[in-house]
Design a protein around this motif. Structure first.
Motif, PDB file in Angstrom:
ATOM      1  N   ALA A 139      39.141 -33.696  38.176  1.00 49.43           N
ATOM      2  CA  ALA A 139      38.754 -32.654  37.216  1.00 49.43           C
ATOM      3  C   ALA A 139      39.007 -31.315  37.905  1.00 49.43           C
ATOM      4  O   ALA A 139      38.127 -30.751  38.557  1.00 49.43           O
ATOM      5  CB  ALA A 139      37.292 -32.807  36.827  1.00 49.43           C
ATOM      6  N   VAL A 140      40.246 -30.866  37.805  1.00 46.75           N
ATOM      7  CA  VAL A 140      40.663 -29.645  38.502  1.00 46.75           C
ATOM      8  C   VAL A 140      40.117 -28.433  37.746  1.00 46.75           C
ATOM      9  O   VAL A 140      40.222 -28.373  36.516  1.00 46.75           O
ATOM     10  CB  VAL A 140      42.205 -29.575  38.549  1.00 46.75           C
ATOM     11  CG1 VAL A 140      42.654 -28.346  39.339  1.00 46.75           C
ATOM     12  CG2 VAL A 140      42.790 -30.853  39.129  1.00 46.75           C
ATOM     13  N   ALA A 141      39.562 -27.483  38.462  1.00 49.22           N
ATOM     14  CA  ALA A 141      39.078 -26.262  37.800  1.00 49.22           C
ATOM     15  C   ALA A 141      40.265 -25.538  37.172  1.00 49.22           C
ATOM     16  O   ALA A 141      41.307 -25.352  37.811  1.00 49.22           O
ATOM     17  CB  ALA A 141      38.399 -25.352  38.816  1.00 49.22           C
ATOM     18  N   ASP A 142      40.121 -25.164  35.923  1.00 45.02           N
ATOM     19  CA  ASP A 142      41.223 -24.470  35.247  1.00 45.02           C
ATOM     20  C   ASP A 142      41.428 -23.070  35.814  1.00 45.02           C
ATOM     21  O   ASP A 142      42.534 -22.552  35.795  1.00 45.02           O
ATOM     22  CB  ASP A 142      40.944 -24.388  33.751  1.00 45.02           C
ATOM     23  CG  ASP A 142      41.042 -25.756  33.089  1.00 45.02           C
ATOM     24  OD1 ASP A 142      41.984 -26.492  33.441  1.00 45.02           O
ATOM     25  OD2 ASP A 142      40.183 -26.090  32.257  1.00 45.02           O
ATOM     26  N   TRP A 143      40.337 -22.476  36.320  1.00 47.49           N
ATOM     27  CA  TRP A 143      40.433 -21.115  36.844  1.00 47.49           C
ATOM     28  C   TRP A 143      39.833 -21.035  38.236  1.00 47.49           C
ATOM     29  O   TRP A 143      38.915 -21.770  38.568  1.00 47.49           O
ATOM     30  CB  TRP A 143      39.665 -20.139  35.936  1.00 47.49           C
ATOM     31  CG  TRP A 143      40.189 -20.120  34.551  1.00 47.49           C
ATOM     32  CD1 TRP A 143      41.298 -19.466  34.102  1.00 47.49           C
ATOM     33  CD2 TRP A 143      39.635 -20.802  33.411  1.00 47.49           C
ATOM     34  NE1 TRP A 143      41.474 -19.692  32.757  1.00 47.49           N
ATOM     35  CE2 TRP A 143      40.470 -20.511  32.307  1.00 47.49           C
ATOM     36  CE3 TRP A 143      38.528 -21.628  33.219  1.00 47.49           C
ATOM     37  CZ2 TRP A 143      40.227 -21.019  31.032  1.00 47.49           C
ATOM     38  CZ3 TRP A 143      38.284 -22.132  31.956  1.00 47.49           C
ATOM     39  CH2 TRP A 143      39.126 -21.815  30.880  1.00 47.49           C
ATOM     40  N   ARG A 144      40.362 -20.167  39.038  1.00 42.19           N
ATOM     41  CA  ARG A 144      39.715 -19.817  40.299  1.00 42.19           C
ATOM     42  C   ARG A 144      39.261 -18.365  40.204  1.00 42.19           C
ATOM     43  O   ARG A 144      39.664 -17.638  39.286  1.00 42.19           O
ATOM     44  CB  ARG A 144      40.667 -20.033  41.489  1.00 42.19           C
ATOM     45  CG  ARG A 144      41.856 -19.090  41.519  1.00 42.19           C
ATOM     46  CD  ARG A 144      42.711 -19.292  42.775  1.00 42.19           C
ATOM     47  NE  ARG A 144      43.948 -18.527  42.699  1.00 42.19           N
ATOM     48  CZ  ARG A 144      45.062 -18.920  42.093  1.00 42.19           C
ATOM     49  NH1 ARG A 144      45.105 -20.099  41.486  1.00 42.19           N
ATOM     50  NH2 ARG A 144      46.132 -18.144  42.075  1.00 42.19           N
ATOM     51  N   VAL A 145      38.432 -17.984  41.158  1.00 44.49           N
ATOM     52  CA  VAL A 145      37.854 -16.644  41.157  1.00 44.49           C
ATOM     53  C   VAL A 145      38.609 -15.813  42.182  1.00 44.49           C
ATOM     54  O   VAL A 145      38.992 -16.332  43.234  1.00 44.49           O
ATOM     55  CB  VAL A 145      36.353 -16.720  41.540  1.00 44.49           C
ATOM     56  CG1 VAL A 145      35.700 -15.341  41.475  1.00 44.49           C
ATOM     57  CG2 VAL A 145      35.623 -17.707  40.639  1.00 44.49           C
ATOM     58  N   GLU A 146      38.812 -14.554  41.882  1.00 48.02           N
ATOM     59  CA  GLU A 146      39.284 -13.637  42.927  1.00 48.02           C
ATOM     60  C   GLU A 146      38.101 -13.420  43.847  1.00 48.02           C
ATOM     61  O   GLU A 146      37.228 -12.601  43.586  1.00 48.02           O
ATOM     62  CB  GLU A 146      39.765 -12.311  42.313  1.00 48.02           C
ATOM     63  CG  GLU A 146      41.202 -12.385  41.863  1.00 48.02           C
ATOM     64  CD  GLU A 146      41.717 -11.065  41.289  1.00 48.02           C
ATOM     65  OE1 GLU A 146      40.972 -10.064  41.300  1.00 48.02           O
ATOM     66  OE2 GLU A 146      42.864 -11.068  40.816  1.00 48.02           O
ATOM     67  N   ALA A 147      38.043 -14.240  44.906  1.00 49.32           N
ATOM     68  CA  ALA A 147      36.816 -14.334  45.708  1.00 49.32           C
ATOM     69  C   ALA A 147      36.597 -13.082  46.549  1.00 49.32           C
ATOM     70  O   ALA A 147      37.548 -12.455  47.006  1.00 49.32           O
ATOM     71  CB  ALA A 147      36.890 -15.560  46.608  1.00 49.32           C
TER      72      ALA A 147
END
Ligand code: C5P
Length: 220
Positions: free
Chosen positions: A95-103
Protein backbone atom coordinates in the motif's frame (compact mmCIF):
# COMPACT_ATOMS: atom_id res chain seq x y z
CA UNK A 1 -3.32 -25.74 -6.99
CA UNK A 2 0.20 -26.65 -8.07
CA UNK A 3 2.53 -23.69 -7.87
CA UNK A 4 5.57 -25.85 -8.71
CA UNK A 5 5.81 -24.00 -12.01
CA UNK A 6 7.33 -21.14 -10.01
CA UNK A 7 10.36 -23.28 -9.09
CA UNK A 8 13.59 -21.55 -10.09
CA UNK A 9 11.77 -18.38 -11.14
CA UNK A 10 12.57 -14.98 -9.68
CA UNK A 11 9.54 -13.46 -7.98
CA UNK A 12 9.68 -9.89 -6.62
CA UNK A 13 6.96 -8.86 -4.17
CA UNK A 14 6.26 -5.49 -2.52
CA UNK A 15 4.42 -5.55 0.79
CA UNK A 16 3.29 -3.37 3.67
CA UNK A 17 2.80 0.38 3.92
CA UNK A 18 5.27 3.11 3.18
CA UNK A 19 6.17 5.80 5.69
CA UNK A 20 6.56 9.31 4.35
CA UNK A 21 8.41 11.65 6.72
CA UNK A 22 6.95 15.03 7.67
CA UNK A 23 10.00 16.01 9.72
CA UNK A 24 12.70 13.99 11.52
CA UNK A 25 10.21 12.56 14.06
CA UNK A 26 6.86 12.35 12.26
CA UNK A 27 5.50 10.50 9.24
CA UNK A 28 2.36 9.77 7.23
CA UNK A 29 1.45 6.09 6.91
CA UNK A 30 -1.53 3.80 6.24
CA UNK A 31 -3.13 0.73 7.80
CA UNK A 32 -1.53 -1.94 5.62
CA UNK A 33 -0.23 -4.84 7.76
CA UNK A 34 1.75 -6.56 5.00
CA UNK A 35 0.02 -9.88 5.74
CA UNK A 36 -1.16 -10.52 2.17
CA UNK A 37 2.12 -9.54 0.51
CA UNK A 38 4.23 -11.52 2.98
CA UNK A 39 1.93 -14.55 2.51
CA UNK A 40 2.45 -14.34 -1.27
CA UNK A 41 6.23 -14.17 -0.85
CA UNK A 42 6.10 -17.18 1.49
CA UNK A 43 3.91 -19.19 -0.90
CA UNK A 44 6.21 -18.47 -3.86
CA UNK A 45 9.25 -19.51 -1.79
CA UNK A 46 7.53 -22.77 -0.77
CA UNK A 47 6.94 -23.44 -4.46
CA UNK A 48 10.69 -23.16 -5.04
CA UNK A 49 10.90 -19.64 -6.45
CA UNK A 50 13.76 -17.28 -5.64
CA UNK A 51 11.85 -14.54 -3.87
CA UNK A 52 12.84 -10.94 -3.18
CA UNK A 53 10.42 -9.23 -0.79
CA UNK A 54 10.60 -5.45 -0.59
CA UNK A 55 8.80 -4.50 2.56
CA UNK A 56 7.73 -1.28 4.19
CA UNK A 57 7.66 -1.07 7.99
CA UNK A 58 5.68 -4.07 9.31
CA UNK A 59 5.65 -6.09 12.51
CA UNK A 60 5.66 -9.45 10.68
CA UNK A 61 8.51 -11.95 10.75
CA UNK A 62 10.53 -12.40 7.59
CA UNK A 63 9.09 -15.35 5.61
CA UNK A 64 11.49 -18.31 5.55
CA UNK A 65 13.78 -18.62 2.55
CA UNK A 66 13.00 -15.12 1.26
CA UNK A 67 15.48 -12.30 0.58
CA UNK A 68 13.83 -9.43 2.49
CA UNK A 69 14.80 -5.84 1.81
CA UNK A 70 13.34 -3.28 4.19
CA UNK A 71 12.57 0.25 3.10
CA UNK A 72 10.50 3.11 4.49
CA UNK A 73 9.44 5.47 1.71
CA UNK A 74 7.87 4.98 -1.73
CA UNK A 75 10.99 6.37 -3.39
CA UNK A 76 13.14 3.83 -1.52
CA UNK A 77 10.70 1.08 -2.51
CA UNK A 78 10.99 2.02 -6.19
CA UNK A 79 14.80 2.04 -5.99
CA UNK A 80 14.82 -1.36 -4.23
CA UNK A 81 12.44 -2.84 -6.83
CA UNK A 82 14.57 -1.56 -9.70
CA UNK A 83 17.70 -3.05 -8.17
CA UNK A 84 15.90 -6.40 -7.65
CA UNK A 85 14.89 -6.67 -11.33
CA UNK A 86 14.98 -8.58 -13.65
CA UNK A 87 12.23 -10.89 -12.45
CA UNK A 88 9.84 -13.40 -13.99
CA UNK A 89 6.96 -12.23 -11.83
CA UNK A 90 6.37 -8.93 -10.03
CA UNK A 91 3.61 -8.67 -7.42
CA UNK A 92 2.78 -5.18 -6.14
CA UNK A 93 0.96 -5.90 -2.88
CA UNK A 94 2.27 -2.87 -0.98
CA UNK A 95 0.00 0.00 0.00
CA UNK A 96 2.29 2.70 -1.34
CA UNK A 97 1.55 6.24 -0.16
CA UNK A 98 0.21 8.20 -3.11
CA UNK A 99 1.87 11.37 -1.83
CA UNK A 100 4.99 12.26 0.08
CA UNK A 101 5.55 15.41 2.09
CA UNK A 102 8.12 18.08 1.37
CA UNK A 103 9.70 17.18 4.69
CA UNK A 104 11.15 19.73 7.10
CA UNK A 105 14.82 19.28 8.03
CA UNK A 106 14.09 20.17 11.67
CA UNK A 107 11.23 19.10 13.94
CA UNK A 108 8.25 21.36 13.27
CA UNK A 109 7.44 23.44 16.38
CA UNK A 110 4.08 24.63 17.63
CA UNK A 111 4.05 28.32 16.82
CA UNK A 112 0.48 29.55 16.80
CA UNK A 113 -0.93 28.69 13.38
CA UNK A 114 -0.94 24.98 12.40
CA UNK A 115 1.70 24.21 9.75
CA UNK A 116 0.62 23.40 6.22
CA UNK A 117 2.16 20.41 4.50
CA UNK A 118 3.03 20.43 0.82
CA UNK A 119 2.32 17.04 -0.77
CA UNK A 120 4.15 15.75 -3.84
CA UNK A 121 2.92 12.79 -5.87
CA UNK A 122 4.96 9.60 -5.43
CA UNK A 123 6.11 7.48 -8.37
CA UNK A 124 3.68 4.67 -9.29
CA UNK A 125 5.89 1.62 -8.79
CA UNK A 126 3.44 -0.82 -10.36
CA UNK A 127 2.89 1.29 -13.48
CA UNK A 128 6.64 1.88 -13.79
CA UNK A 129 7.45 -1.85 -13.66
CA UNK A 130 4.52 -2.76 -15.95
CA UNK A 131 5.58 -0.29 -18.65
CA UNK A 132 6.92 -1.98 -21.80
CA UNK A 133 10.70 -2.29 -21.77
CA UNK A 134 13.59 -4.67 -21.51
CA UNK A 135 13.28 -5.25 -17.77
CA UNK A 136 9.50 -5.79 -17.77
CA UNK A 137 8.75 -9.02 -15.89
CA UNK A 138 6.75 -11.62 -17.84
CA UNK A 139 3.87 -11.34 -15.38
CA UNK A 140 2.99 -8.18 -13.46
CA UNK A 141 0.36 -8.35 -10.72
CA UNK A 142 -1.34 -5.37 -9.10
CA UNK A 143 -3.73 -4.99 -6.20
CA UNK A 144 -6.70 -2.67 -5.89
CA UNK A 145 -8.17 -1.80 -2.52
CA UNK A 146 -11.56 -0.26 -3.15
CA UNK A 147 -14.43 0.83 -0.94
CA UNK A 148 -17.34 0.31 -3.32
CA UNK A 149 -17.98 -0.48 -6.98
CA UNK A 150 -14.98 -2.77 -6.51
CA UNK A 151 -14.99 -4.82 -9.70
CA UNK A 152 -15.68 -1.95 -12.10
CA UNK A 153 -12.97 0.20 -10.53
CA UNK A 154 -10.60 -2.76 -10.55
CA UNK A 155 -11.17 -3.34 -14.26
CA UNK A 156 -10.34 0.30 -14.97
CA UNK A 157 -7.22 0.03 -12.82
CA UNK A 158 -6.20 -3.20 -14.57
CA UNK A 159 -6.18 -1.37 -17.91
CA UNK A 160 -4.63 1.85 -16.61
CA UNK A 161 -1.73 0.19 -14.79
CA UNK A 162 -0.79 -2.18 -17.61
CA UNK A 163 -0.64 -5.27 -15.41
CA UNK A 164 -1.43 -8.87 -16.44
CA UNK A 165 -3.51 -9.73 -13.39
CA UNK A 166 -5.13 -7.54 -10.77
CA UNK A 167 -6.34 -8.70 -7.38
CA UNK A 168 -9.23 -6.54 -6.22
CA UNK A 169 -10.58 -6.40 -2.71
CA UNK A 170 -13.25 -4.41 -0.99
CA UNK A 171 -11.57 -2.91 2.05
CA UNK A 172 -14.71 -1.28 3.46
CA UNK A 173 -15.36 -4.50 5.42
CA UNK A 174 -12.14 -4.54 7.43
CA UNK A 175 -9.38 -6.16 5.38
CA UNK A 176 -6.44 -4.09 6.58
CA UNK A 177 -4.81 -6.09 9.36
CA UNK A 178 -7.36 -8.91 9.10
CA UNK A 179 -6.50 -12.56 8.42
CA UNK A 180 -9.10 -13.05 5.69
CA UNK A 181 -9.73 -11.48 2.34
CA UNK A 182 -12.46 -11.61 -0.31
CA UNK A 183 -10.90 -10.97 -3.69
CA UNK A 184 -11.81 -10.75 -7.35
CA UNK A 185 -9.22 -11.69 -9.96
CA UNK A 186 -9.20 -9.47 -13.06
CA UNK A 187 -7.33 -10.62 -16.17
CA UNK A 188 -7.67 -9.94 -19.88
CA UNK A 189 -10.06 -12.91 -20.05
CA UNK A 190 -12.48 -11.66 -17.41
CA UNK A 191 -13.24 -11.57 -13.69
CA UNK A 192 -13.15 -14.46 -11.22
CA UNK A 193 -14.79 -14.07 -7.81
CA UNK A 194 -13.01 -16.04 -5.12
CA UNK A 195 -14.78 -16.93 -1.87
CA UNK A 196 -13.76 -15.37 1.44
CA UNK A 197 -10.44 -17.06 2.26
CA UNK A 198 -7.57 -16.76 4.68
CA UNK A 199 -4.78 -14.56 3.31
CA UNK A 200 -2.52 -17.66 3.28
CA UNK A 201 -5.06 -19.46 1.09
CA UNK A 202 -5.39 -16.44 -1.23
CA UNK A 203 -1.57 -16.49 -1.53
CA UNK A 204 -1.49 -20.25 -2.31
CA UNK A 205 -4.15 -19.95 -4.98
CA UNK A 206 -2.51 -16.90 -6.49
CA UNK A 207 0.86 -18.69 -6.64
CA UNK A 208 -0.84 -21.58 -8.48
CA UNK A 209 -2.51 -19.17 -10.83
CA UNK A 210 0.77 -17.39 -11.61
CA UNK A 211 2.53 -20.70 -12.23
CA UNK A 212 -0.16 -21.60 -14.76
CA UNK A 213 0.11 -18.21 -16.47
CA UNK A 214 3.88 -18.69 -16.83
CA UNK A 215 3.39 -22.20 -18.23
CA UNK A 216 0.82 -20.92 -20.75
CA UNK A 217 3.18 -18.16 -21.87
CA UNK A 218 6.00 -20.63 -22.39
CA UNK A 219 3.89 -22.98 -24.47
CA UNK A 220 2.67 -20.18 -26.79
O1 C5P B 1 -3.70 3.38 -7.68
P1 C5P B 1 -3.74 2.47 -6.52
O2 C5P B 1 -2.86 2.92 -5.37
O3 C5P B 1 -5.11 2.09 -6.05
O4 C5P B 1 -3.12 1.12 -7.07
C1 C5P B 1 -2.85 0.02 -6.26
C2 C5P B 1 -1.81 -0.84 -6.89
O5 C5P B 1 -0.72 -0.05 -7.36
C3 C5P B 1 -1.19 -1.78 -5.89
O6 C5P B 1 -0.75 -2.92 -6.59
C4 C5P B 1 -0.02 -0.97 -5.35
O7 C5P B 1 0.99 -1.81 -4.82
C5 C5P B 1 0.44 -0.26 -6.59
N1 C5P B 1 1.04 1.07 -6.37
C6 C5P B 1 2.40 1.26 -6.57
N2 C5P B 1 2.94 2.51 -6.42
C7 C5P B 1 2.17 3.56 -6.07
C8 C5P B 1 0.79 3.38 -5.85
C9 C5P B 1 0.25 2.13 -6.01
O8 C5P B 1 3.09 0.30 -6.89
N3 C5P B 1 2.72 4.75 -5.91
Amino acid sequence: QGAEGLAGRHVVVTSGPTHEPIDPVRFIANRSSGKQGHAIAAAAARAGARVTLISGPVTLEDPPGVDVRRIETAQEMLAAVKSALPADVFVAAAAVADWRVEAAAQKIKKSGAPPSLTLVENPDILATVAAPGQDRPGIVVGFAAETGDTVRRAQEKFLRKGCDLLVANDVSSGVFGADENTVHIVTASGVEDWPRLGKEEVAERLAGRLARMLADRNSE
